[in-house]
Write a protein that holds these residues in place. Structure first.
Motif, PDB file in Angstrom:
ATOM      1  N   GLY A 161      -6.423   6.461   4.223  1.00 47.52           N
ATOM      2  CA  GLY A 161      -6.525   5.042   3.589  1.00 47.52           C
ATOM      3  C   GLY A 161      -6.139   3.972   4.665  1.00 47.52           C
ATOM      4  N   ARG A 162      -4.804   3.991   5.199  1.00 46.35           N
ATOM      5  CA  ARG A 162      -4.295   3.294   5.848  1.00 46.35           C
ATOM      6  C   ARG A 162      -5.060   3.151   7.187  1.00 46.35           C
ATOM      7  N   LEU A 163      -5.449   4.488   7.701  1.00 50.61           N
ATOM      8  CA  LEU A 163      -6.125   4.426   9.087  1.00 50.61           C
ATOM      9  C   LEU A 163      -7.482   3.716   8.920  1.00 50.61           C
ATOM     10  N   GLY A 164      -8.205   3.633   7.717  1.00 51.04           N
ATOM     11  CA  GLY A 164      -9.146   3.263   7.491  1.00 51.04           C
ATOM     12  C   GLY A 164      -9.220   1.735   7.715  1.00 51.04           C
TER      13      GLY A 164
ATOM     14  N   VAL B 226      -6.199  -3.114 -10.184  1.00 47.91           N
ATOM     15  CA  VAL B 226      -5.670  -3.211  -8.780  1.00 47.91           C
ATOM     16  C   VAL B 226      -6.323  -3.465  -7.694  1.00 47.91           C
ATOM     17  N   MET B 227      -7.717  -3.108  -7.790  1.00 50.88           N
ATOM     18  CA  MET B 227      -8.446  -3.354  -6.501  1.00 50.88           C
ATOM     19  C   MET B 227      -9.167  -4.626  -6.420  1.00 50.88           C
ATOM     20  N   ALA B 228      -9.379  -5.562  -7.226  1.00 51.47           N
ATOM     21  CA  ALA B 228      -9.856  -6.838  -7.286  1.00 51.47           C
ATOM     22  C   ALA B 228      -9.154  -7.885  -6.596  1.00 51.47           C
ATOM     23  N   ASP B 229      -8.122  -7.850  -6.625  1.00 52.61           N
ATOM     24  CA  ASP B 229      -7.212  -9.047  -5.828  1.00 52.61           C
ATOM     25  C   ASP B 229      -6.401  -8.277  -4.467  1.00 52.61           C
ATOM     26  N   VAL B 230      -6.553  -7.159  -4.295  1.00 50.74           N
ATOM     27  CA  VAL B 230      -5.853  -6.590  -2.996  1.00 50.74           C
ATOM     28  C   VAL B 230      -6.368  -7.192  -2.019  1.00 50.74           C
ATOM     29  N   GLN B 231      -5.585  -7.568  -0.892  1.00 54.77           N
ATOM     30  CA  GLN B 231      -6.138  -7.977   0.299  1.00 54.77           C
ATOM     31  C   GLN B 231      -6.859  -7.262   1.204  1.00 54.77           C
ATOM     32  N   PRO B 232      -8.027  -7.715   1.941  1.00 50.51           N
ATOM     33  CA  PRO B 232      -9.100  -6.981   2.493  1.00 50.51           C
ATOM     34  C   PRO B 232      -8.530  -5.684   3.637  1.00 50.51           C
ATOM     35  N   ASP B 233      -7.362  -6.144   4.210  1.00 50.28           N
ATOM     36  CA  ASP B 233      -6.737  -5.432   5.165  1.00 50.28           C
ATOM     37  C   ASP B 233      -5.977  -4.350   4.654  1.00 50.28           C
ATOM     38  N   ARG B 234      -5.573  -4.198   3.436  1.00 54.91           N
ATOM     39  CA  ARG B 234      -4.881  -3.226   2.634  1.00 54.91           C
ATOM     40  C   ARG B 234      -5.664  -2.400   1.839  1.00 54.91           C
ATOM     41  N   ARG B 235      -7.052  -2.656   1.546  1.00 54.11           N
ATOM     42  CA  ARG B 235      -7.648  -1.983   0.358  1.00 54.11           C
ATOM     43  C   ARG B 235      -7.591  -0.435   0.555  1.00 54.11           C
ATOM     44  N   GLY B 236      -7.847   0.093   2.020  1.00 55.87           N
ATOM     45  CA  GLY B 236      -7.717   1.448   1.984  1.00 55.87           C
ATOM     46  C   GLY B 236      -6.575   2.067   1.636  1.00 55.87           C
ATOM     47  N   VAL B 237      -5.373   1.657   1.821  1.00 57.85           N
ATOM     48  CA  VAL B 237      -4.235   2.134   1.590  1.00 57.85           C
ATOM     49  C   VAL B 237      -3.689   2.102   0.100  1.00 57.85           C
ATOM     50  N   VAL B 238      -4.074   1.067  -0.616  1.00 58.59           N
ATOM     51  CA  VAL B 238      -3.920   0.874  -1.959  1.00 58.59           C
ATOM     52  C   VAL B 238      -4.849   1.948  -2.755  1.00 58.59           C
ATOM     53  N   SER B 239      -6.076   1.992  -2.281  1.00 62.16           N
ATOM     54  CA  SER B 239      -6.875   2.827  -3.250  1.00 62.16           C
ATOM     55  C   SER B 239      -6.479   4.505  -2.666  1.00 62.16           C
TER      56      SER B 239
ATOM     57  N   ALA C  79       8.009  -1.330  11.765  1.00 66.94           N
ATOM     58  CA  ALA C  79       7.574  -2.516  12.158  1.00 66.94           C
ATOM     59  C   ALA C  79       6.211  -2.913  11.157  1.00 66.94           C
ATOM     60  N   SER C  80       5.364  -1.927  11.110  1.00 66.18           N
ATOM     61  CA  SER C  80       4.076  -1.791  10.461  1.00 66.18           C
ATOM     62  C   SER C  80       4.025  -0.543   9.574  1.00 66.18           C
ATOM     63  N   PRO C  81       4.934  -0.655   8.454  1.00 63.70           N
ATOM     64  CA  PRO C  81       4.832   0.498   7.513  1.00 63.70           C
ATOM     65  C   PRO C  81       3.605   0.986   6.965  1.00 63.70           C
ATOM     66  N   LEU C  82       3.461   2.299   6.802  1.00 55.76           N
ATOM     67  CA  LEU C  82       2.324   2.807   5.875  1.00 55.76           C
ATOM     68  C   LEU C  82       2.262   2.306   4.793  1.00 55.76           C
ATOM     69  N   ILE C  83       3.291   2.258   3.805  1.00 53.87           N
ATOM     70  CA  ILE C  83       3.312   1.745   2.605  1.00 53.87           C
ATOM     71  C   ILE C  83       4.356   0.554   2.790  1.00 53.87           C
ATOM     72  N   ARG C  84       3.992  -0.614   2.164  1.00 54.06           N
ATOM     73  CA  ARG C  84       4.807  -1.768   2.234  1.00 54.06           C
ATOM     74  C   ARG C  84       5.726  -1.602   0.966  1.00 54.06           C
ATOM     75  N   LEU C  85       7.072  -1.220   1.227  1.00 55.98           N
ATOM     76  CA  LEU C  85       7.878  -0.955   0.035  1.00 55.98           C
ATOM     77  C   LEU C  85       8.009  -2.256  -1.053  1.00 55.98           C
ATOM     78  N   VAL C  86       7.976  -3.353  -0.330  1.00 50.58           N
ATOM     79  CA  VAL C  86       7.783  -4.742  -1.233  1.00 50.58           C
ATOM     80  C   VAL C  86       6.820  -4.777  -2.260  1.00 50.58           C
ATOM     81  N   ALA C  87       5.735  -4.038  -1.603  1.00 51.55           N
ATOM     82  CA  ALA C  87       4.396  -4.326  -2.656  1.00 51.55           C
ATOM     83  C   ALA C  87       4.751  -3.357  -3.957  1.00 51.55           C
ATOM     84  N   LEU C  88       5.680  -2.255  -3.832  1.00 50.33           N
ATOM     85  CA  LEU C  88       5.878  -1.378  -5.034  1.00 50.33           C
ATOM     86  C   LEU C  88       6.702  -2.079  -5.792  1.00 50.33           C
ATOM     87  N   ARG C  89       7.573  -3.314  -5.358  1.00 52.68           N
ATOM     88  CA  ARG C  89       8.212  -4.063  -6.255  1.00 52.68           C
ATOM     89  C   ARG C  89       7.377  -4.945  -7.521  1.00 52.68           C
ATOM     90  N   ASP C  90       6.151  -5.255  -6.946  1.00 50.18           N
ATOM     91  CA  ASP C  90       5.257  -5.953  -7.677  1.00 50.18           C
ATOM     92  C   ASP C  90       5.000  -5.081  -8.978  1.00 50.18           C
TER      93      ASP C  90
END
Length: 484
Positions: free
Chosen positions: A80-83, A394-407, A265-276
């Motif tokens: 997902g992140r690679l996409g 979850v997917m309605a408001d995710v940033q376009p450049d993170r849709r793959g990894v969040v999916s 520097a560019s993590p696969l999963i942004r840990l701060v996002a999991l604090r949401d």
């Protein structure tokens, strides 16, 4: 937010959701979701025939299923992140091509090791398909119709799951085990053609950002998830020293992954996002609900056959009711989510699942098959509503450049729930039945195991409801803090 373009946008990307191109694009995504689910369920029914064909033991033949499962589970977040980085359309086309080619190789495999390797390759393609289909929804449908699109994808996923055992059995009976794998090849080719013709072109940032793929985090996550999946699946239901060692390795892997991601520097999963609180609760509730729904597949066959005394054919028909309800509920659930909102329907779906689980825990076997099917239908319909609403939220408001990894994270939470449910809920059922061999347990013992298992399931859904309510309360306090 400004569009992330790197040049003129092709006509396919400019098509609006009402155009034929957008509708065909959604059809291609739906077929991709159906194939990935079908690949999971269709092989199981063929294991006895495959054991005979290759003169193999169960321990060897189970890798036909495990190879696919492990590939999907370990790679779904990473692909997902690679996409997101190299282009979702490009990667989805590659995934579909790999899935299709691997399906042919599975069907032609002359040896068991080659079949297992081909199934692993098929799982890699399926991981790409699962991770990126939901990510594309934000590009081809407007936000106010996200629920309907998610409902359609949920419906096709349920159809693939429901169709697998019956279609696989029919193909084996008529054409042999090779047809089980070859049947997905032409469907994969159709999905590939639809995706190539109608999906919007990739719109990427300049090349510097594309190269920043977290290789260390990807490897650690894959190894951690593989250890956990193996701990939950090997041993045919027993939990021995090897399972414990794998579970400890998975726990150590989680710690190493968190440390690596904190420094990347560019993590696969942004840990701060999991604090949401909203995202964290969505992922946790998805895993809990999937754990509960797996209990219906683990416990249901034994209850119907042993406690109710049904024949094999009737058991098969009864077990198809749940996936059928999910398939029929998916699209209407999406429309309801669009009308009443994802937040409200998430709670409604969880409530329906909890009610169905509670009924399974309290209704007596004297009610017969109806006392099983009605609660199962209620729980499954609730699950379909929850999954559609949760994915939409979850997917309605995710940033376009993170849709793959969040999916990918959403699909991972569901897969981990299914894996955990197969092991943990199966163990609860065996313990509550108070027997070492459930296949030979007395009807009363099986009925007791059924009631206890779904009492635990209902409690898990209550936990999911509490997580959902707590995350919303926390989000409200964060958004509108009151002065002390």
């Amino acid at each position: 937010m400004k569009p992330l373009t790197a040049g003129p946008v092709p006509a396919a990307a400019r098509s609006t959701p009402g155009t034929p191109s957008a509708r065909w694009a959604l059809a291609g995504l739906s077929l991709s979701m159906l194939l990935s689910s079908l690949g999971t369920s269709i092989a199981n029914v063929g294991l006895p025939a495959l054991a005979r064909a290759f003169t193999a033991s169960f321990q060897d033949i189970q890798w036909i299923v495990l190879a696919y499962l492990l590939a999907v589970t370990t790679l779904i977040v990473s692909v997902g992140r690679l996409g997101d980085l190299i282009g979702r359309r490009r990667l989805l086309l590659a995934g579909l091509a790999l899935f299709t080619a691997a399906s042919v190789l599975c069907g032609l495999a002359p040896a068991l090791w080659l079949l297992v390797a081909a199934r692993a390759a098929q799982g890699v393609g399926a991981a790409v398909m699962m991770a990126l289909t939901m990510a594309f929804v934000g590009e081809i449908v407007p936000k106010e119709r996200t629920g309907s699109a998610m409902g359609l994808l949920g419906t096709t996923s349920a159809i693939g799951t429901a169709l697998g055992p019956s279609l696989g059995g029919l193909l084996i009976w008529g054409f042999g085990w090779r047809a089980v794998f070859l049947v997905t090849a032409p469907l994969g080719a159709v999905a590939l053609l639809l995706a190539y013709r109608h999906l919007p072109a990739d719109r990427l940032r300049p090349g510097a950002d594309r190269a920043r793929f977290d290789r260390a985090g990807t490897l650690l996550l894959a190894l951690t998830l593989a250890a956990y999946a193996l701990a939950m699946t090997i041993g045919r239901g027993s939990f021995g020293p090897l399972n414990l060692a794998l579970l400890l390795a998975a726990a150590a892997g989680v710690g190493a992954f968190v440390r690596t991601e904190a420094r990347a520097a560019s993590p696969l999963i942004r840990l701060v996002a999991l604090r949401d609180p909203a995202l964290g609760a969505s992922l946790a509730t998805s895993a809990l609900v999937s754990t509960v729904m797996m209990a219906t597949l683990v416990v249901g066959p034994f209850y119907l056959a042993r406690a109710l005394g049904l024949g094999q054919a009737v058991v098969g028909l009864a077990l198809s009711v749940g996936p059928l309800v999910a398939a029929l509920t998916g699209v209407p659930a999406g429309r309801v989510v669009d009308r009443f909102g994802a937040s409200r329907m998430t709670v409604a779906g969880l409530t329906g699942t909890a009610a169905g689980s509670l009924l399974l825990a309290v209704l007596p076997p004297t009610l017969g098959v109806a006392g099983y099917l009605v609660p199962i239908g209620l729980a499954t319909a609730g699950y379909a509503v929850f999954q559609t609403a949760n994915n939409t939220a979850v997917m309605a408001d995710v940033q376009p450049d993170r849709r793959g990894v969040v999916s990918g994270m959403l699909n991972l939470s569901r897969n981990l729930g299914l894996i955990t449910g197969a092991s943990v809920m199966g163990a609860v059922f065996a313990f509550a039945s108070d027997t070492r061999d459930v296949t030979a347990a007395a009807p009363d013992a099986v009925a007791t195991g059924m009631r206890v298992t779904f009492a635990v399931a209902a409690a898990l859904i209550v936990v999911a409801l509490a997580l959902t309510a707590g995350s919303r309360a926390l989000a409200r306090r964060t958004a509108d803090p009151r002065p002390s």
